[in-house]
Write an enzyme that holds these catalytic residues in place. Structure first.
Site, PDB file in Angstrom:
ATOM      1  N   LYS A 179       0.800  -1.223   0.000  1.00 15.62           N
ATOM      2  CA  LYS A 179       0.000   0.000   0.000  1.00 15.62           C
ATOM      3  C   LYS A 179       0.833   1.273   0.000  1.00 15.62           C
ATOM      4  CE  LYS A 179      -3.625  -0.668  -0.300  1.00 15.62           C
ATOM      5  NZ  LYS A 179      -4.308  -1.061  -1.572  1.00 15.62           N
ATOM      6  N   HIS A 193       6.624  -7.432  -2.574  1.00 13.09           N
ATOM      7  CA  HIS A 193       6.673  -6.825  -1.247  1.00 13.09           C
ATOM      8  C   HIS A 193       7.719  -7.528  -0.379  1.00 13.09           C
ATOM      9  CE1 HIS A 193       3.272  -4.474  -2.286  1.00 13.09           C
ATOM     10  NE2 HIS A 193       2.340  -5.383  -2.054  1.00 13.09           N
ATOM     11  N   SER A 212      -3.935   3.433   4.725  1.00 17.07           N
ATOM     12  CA  SER A 212      -4.296   2.707   3.513  1.00 17.07           C
ATOM     13  C   SER A 212      -4.257   1.201   3.735  1.00 17.07           C
ATOM     14  CB  SER A 212      -3.339   3.084   2.377  1.00 17.07           C
ATOM     15  OG  SER A 212      -3.718   2.481   1.167  1.00 17.07           O
TER      16      SER A 212
END
Length: 249
Positions: A45, A107, A137
């Site tokens: 995010k 990620h 977020s």
């Protein structure tokens, strides 16, 4: 559609992870990168989808214009480590990408990035974000995504985030760094910096085309970038793309 139960975080070699990121681990670690691959490395995010779409339009917006309205962004820029039952894994999607360069996102923290990316001297675009906006977020994303651990209430999630008990990423070598805040403040400057790093010299018309395509409202309305085709995300709970105030996903 009956959804599976929510996953739980567990310690994986010192890093909090969930099973959809570790189930295909040996295969991920043996991923064969190519010299022209571009890895988009981010904290969840932090602006992943935005930068993915910027690069996708930059490289393929003119040569393959139809793909941006017909192929979801998560197929154009595969999520390398994700492995969800009954769906193509991120690695399989990356292996079969027809484009050159291949745009791939991750990620993973630096120590988990497959070694072939280093061996092939691949370019890496690292995306960072203000921690406050990132946390907000991520919280709303966890609320709406069934493949994220149950976030609990805001105070619980915030405490866990500050303690580092969530997926993590770090700055990595042979990379350029950009942030969502800098892109919002001066898109042209940051876009030029990305192009310089990638060795590209787009025309003024190409720059304008990309800048228009990646505007928040345009991406939010585009089913190929707003993740509305992903049934495990309940956008009635929270939209994937939110703007409060700096909230590109």
């Amino acid at each position: 559609m009956e959804l599976p139960p929510r996953p739980t975080l567990f310690d994986f070699h010192g890093v909090p992870m969930i099973e959809i990121f570790t189930a295909n681990w040996d295969s991920i670690q043996n991923f064969k990168a190519r010299p022209d691959d571009i890895l988009i490395a981010t904290y969840p995010k932090a602006g992943t989808t935005w930068v993915s779409y910027i690069l996708d339009l930059l490289y393929f917006g003119q040569t393959c214009p139809d793909r941006h309205m017909s192929i979801p962004i998560h197929e154009r820029v595969p999520f390398l480590e994700i492995s969800i039952p009954s769906q193509p894994s991120g690695k399989d999607l990356a292996d079969h990408l027809p484009t050159a360069p291949r745009l791939i996102k991750t990620h993973l923290p630096v120590q988990f990035v497959p070694k072939s990316f280093w061996e092939q001297n691949c370019r890496i675009v690292y995306v960072g974000r203000n921690a406050k906006d990132n946390t907000v977020s991520f919280f709303h994303f966890a609320r709406m995504s069934n493949f994220q651990p149950e976030p609990g209430d805001w105070s619980t999630f915030l405490q866990r985030f500050m303690e580092g008990n969530s997926e993590r990423n770090k700055l990595i070598q042979n990379s350029t760094t950009c942030s969502t805040e800098d892109l919002i403040e001066d898109f042209g400057r940051e876009f030029n910096s990305l192009c310089f790093f990638l060795g590209l010299s787009p025309s003024a018309e190409e720059k304008e085309r990309v800048a228009t395509g990646v505007m928040f409202d345009n991406m939010k309305q585009n089913k190929m970038t707003n993740y509305s085709t992903v049934k495990t995300m309940n956008q009635d709970v929270s939209p994937f793309m939110r703007k409060d105030p700096l909230n590109f996903t």
